[in-house]
Design a protein around this motif. Structure first.
Motif, PDB file in Angstrom:
ATOM      1  N   VAL A  13       0.868  -1.172   0.000  1.00  0.00           N
ATOM      2  CA  VAL A  13       0.000   0.000   0.000  1.00  0.00           C
ATOM      3  C   VAL A  13       0.905   1.222   0.000  1.00  0.00           C
ATOM      4  O   VAL A  13       1.560   1.531   1.006  1.00  0.00           O
ATOM      5  CB  VAL A  13      -0.941   0.000   1.216  1.00  0.00           C
ATOM      6  N   LEU A  14       0.963   1.901  -1.129  1.00  0.00           N
ATOM      7  CA  LEU A  14       1.866   3.039  -1.303  1.00  0.00           C
ATOM      8  C   LEU A  14       1.095   4.354  -1.187  1.00  0.00           C
ATOM      9  O   LEU A  14       0.055   4.533  -1.838  1.00  0.00           O
ATOM     10  CB  LEU A  14       2.531   2.987  -2.676  1.00  0.00           C
ATOM     11  N   GLU A  15       1.606   5.238  -0.383  1.00  0.00           N
ATOM     12  CA  GLU A  15       1.123   6.620  -0.384  1.00  0.00           C
ATOM     13  C   GLU A  15       2.143   7.440  -1.155  1.00  0.00           C
ATOM     14  O   GLU A  15       3.322   7.476  -0.790  1.00  0.00           O
ATOM     15  CB  GLU A  15       0.979   7.156   1.042  1.00  0.00           C
ATOM     16  N   VAL A  16       1.709   8.050  -2.253  1.00  0.00           N
ATOM     17  CA  VAL A  16       2.642   8.735  -3.145  1.00  0.00           C
ATOM     18  C   VAL A  16       2.227  10.181  -3.363  1.00  0.00           C
ATOM     19  O   VAL A  16       1.055  10.523  -3.322  1.00  0.00           O
ATOM     20  CB  VAL A  16       2.748   8.009  -4.506  1.00  0.00           C
ATOM     21  N   ASP A  17       3.230  10.988  -3.586  1.00  0.00           N
ATOM     22  CA  ASP A  17       3.040  12.371  -4.005  1.00  0.00           C
ATOM     23  C   ASP A  17       3.649  12.470  -5.391  1.00  0.00           C
ATOM     24  O   ASP A  17       4.877  12.587  -5.529  1.00  0.00           O
ATOM     25  CB  ASP A  17       3.727  13.322  -3.027  1.00  0.00           C
ATOM     26  N   GLY A  18       2.825  12.365  -6.408  1.00  0.00           N
ATOM     27  CA  GLY A  18       3.341  12.241  -7.761  1.00  0.00           C
ATOM     28  C   GLY A  18       3.978  10.871  -7.925  1.00  0.00           C
ATOM     29  O   GLY A  18       3.325   9.845  -7.774  1.00  0.00           O
ATOM     30  N   GLU A  19       5.288  10.850  -8.198  1.00  0.00           N
ATOM     31  CA  GLU A  19       6.027   9.590  -8.319  1.00  0.00           C
ATOM     32  C   GLU A  19       6.823   9.262  -7.061  1.00  0.00           C
ATOM     33  O   GLU A  19       7.486   8.219  -6.996  1.00  0.00           O
ATOM     34  CB  GLU A  19       6.999   9.672  -9.506  1.00  0.00           C
ATOM     35  N   THR A  20       6.754  10.136  -6.066  1.00  0.00           N
ATOM     36  CA  THR A  20       7.571   9.972  -4.861  1.00  0.00           C
ATOM     37  C   THR A  20       6.816   9.224  -3.777  1.00  0.00           C
ATOM     38  O   THR A  20       5.657   9.536  -3.478  1.00  0.00           O
ATOM     39  CB  THR A  20       8.024  11.345  -4.320  1.00  0.00           C
ATOM     40  N   VAL A  21       7.477   8.244  -3.170  1.00  0.00           N
ATOM     41  CA  VAL A  21       6.866   7.438  -2.115  1.00  0.00           C
ATOM     42  C   VAL A  21       6.912   8.202  -0.797  1.00  0.00           C
ATOM     43  O   VAL A  21       7.991   8.596  -0.328  1.00  0.00           O
ATOM     44  CB  VAL A  21       7.592   6.083  -1.973  1.00  0.00           C
ATOM     45  N   ILE A  22       5.748   8.415  -0.197  1.00  0.00           N
ATOM     46  CA  ILE A  22       5.662   9.086   1.095  1.00  0.00           C
ATOM     47  C   ILE A  22       5.651   8.064   2.231  1.00  0.00           C
ATOM     48  O   ILE A  22       6.298   8.232   3.254  1.00  0.00           O
ATOM     49  CB  ILE A  22       4.390   9.966   1.169  1.00  0.00           C
TER      50      ILE A  22
END
Length: 387
Positions: free
Chosen positions: A19-28
């Motif tokens: 489960v990835l939380e991303v901002d654009g292509e960046t992993v938060i």
């Protein structure tokens, strides 16, 4: 945005859901979601005789069944107080190191394919096929061998097997150079690995990471050398390490480990060739089937063995642990006996489970594409995680 990555085998190396939380292509943030391959093997072991648990261990980390067999056998042998003949110990070392090479070949081939280097995958599986044929000749099975048993090993190795192994070992170092020739100077490979997924030594220790990822973060720890078992104290080998802690360092450490495994296998073959004692199993007829010569004179032992096949053999009440250096890291078995013919508890602590929790630390702040490279670098098998 929250994205699901997996569960599917390509890229996540098994049925792993992230489960990835991303901002654009960046992993938060990143949260592994496991359990899609749940087998209940630990619970199943409680319903089996001790000898019947061995085939279950093959299916934990199914890329290194010989190592699983060894770890379980060592724990039960402690409870039984068995003394294993030198020949069996050296044969276990030989097969464990061949298993390490085979496991690292699967890692390298699939890891390279994740990055886009398909040719390396084909080359690695070419050499892996040679090893699987050796395992089949020894045990009758390519993968789920159940060869290393409580008290020793299952069968006498074929007469020509050591020559076949020696032939493989003599040729294999050139194949490692072939893999490195395709990858080490490849700008795409270097760009995708160097500086990616950095894990410091302090973080690795805090997260319980073991094996190549730990040594690639600068921590010089190897169970074979620091807590020797099966006669590893009689072998000379180096423990590759790196201080960089990135995906590239984990790649370099494993490549060097394959070379060290070749050296250990050569030493094991030399020791086996010079042994006078030809026994393969412990002298314990109530637990281990006698050899053919003993069968002729010890019919009572043979009759007793048929009894324990159907009723199991009792193990003194108590508990025992074992630790081995598996290809993916430190593997621990914890076996509890209540004095009956079946274990009260069998627990496996696999490196895959512990190493996976370092994934978020290595991926936070990186791009989604880097997550694929980092997963490949920690080399997980979901069978060991969802046990």
């Amino acid at each position: 945005m929250v994205l699901n990555m997996g569960p599917q085998h390509p890229s996540t190396h098994g049925v792993l859901r992230l489960v990835l939380e991303v901002d654009g292509e960046t992993v938060i943030s990143l949260a592994p979601d496991i359990g899609y391959l749940h087998t209940g093997i630990e619970k199943t072991a409680e319903a089996k005789f001790y000898s019947q648990v061995t085939p279950l261990t093959d299916r934990i980390d199914y890329i290194c069944p010989m190592t699983n067999n060894t770890a379980y056998a060592l724990a039960v042998e402690k409870l039984l107080g068995l003394e294993i003949p030198e020949r069996s110990q050296y044969l276990r070392v030989l097969l464990n190191e061949l298993t390490r090479i085979q496991s690292h070949l699967v890692w390298l081939g699939t890891h390279a394919m994740d990055i886009g280097a398909l040719t390396v995958f084909l080359y690695c599986f070419r050499e892996r096929e040679d090893l699987l044929r050796i395992f089949e000749a020894i045990s009758g099975q390519r993968m789920m061998s159940s060869y290393i048993r409580i008290g020793g090993v299952a069968l006498e190795p074929p007469a020509d097997i050591y020559d076949r192994i020696r032939k493989f070992l003599n040729a294999f170092p050139k194949h490692i150079e072939e893999y490195e020739g395709l990858l080490n100077a490849n700008p795409i490979w270097m760009g995708r690995l160097k500086g990616v997924g950095v894990l410091s030594g302090e973080e690795a220790i805090a997260l319980g990471v073991t094996g190549p990822p730990l040594r690639a973060s600068g921590i010089d720890w190897d169970v074979r050398r620091d807590m020797p078992y099966s006669g590893y104290d009689k072998f000379k080998f180096n423990v590759p390490t790196s201080k960089d802690g990135d995906v590239w360092a984990r790649y370099i450490v494993r490549m060097q480990e394959m070379r060290e495994s070749v050296s250990i296998c050569h030493q094991a073959l030399d020791l086996l060739a010079n042994l006078r004692d030809t026994r393969l199993n412990a002298d314990a007829p109530k637990i281990v089937l006698p050899d053919r010569e003993q069968m002729k004179t010890q019919m009572e032992s043979l009759i007793h063995h048929f009894k324990i096949v159907t009723e199991g053999f009792q193990v003194p009440a108590g508990e025992a642990t074992s630790s081995v250096e598996a290809p993916h890291g430190m593997m621990n078995y914890y076996v509890v006996s209540d004095g009956t013919a079946k274990p009260y508890r069998v627990h496996m602590r696999n490196a895959d489970f512990a190493n996976l929790q370092a994934l978020e630390t290595m991926c936070k702040g990186r791009l989604i594409a880097d997550v694929v490279a980092v997963i490949g670098s920690i080399d997980i098998v979901l069978g060991a995680i969802d046990r």
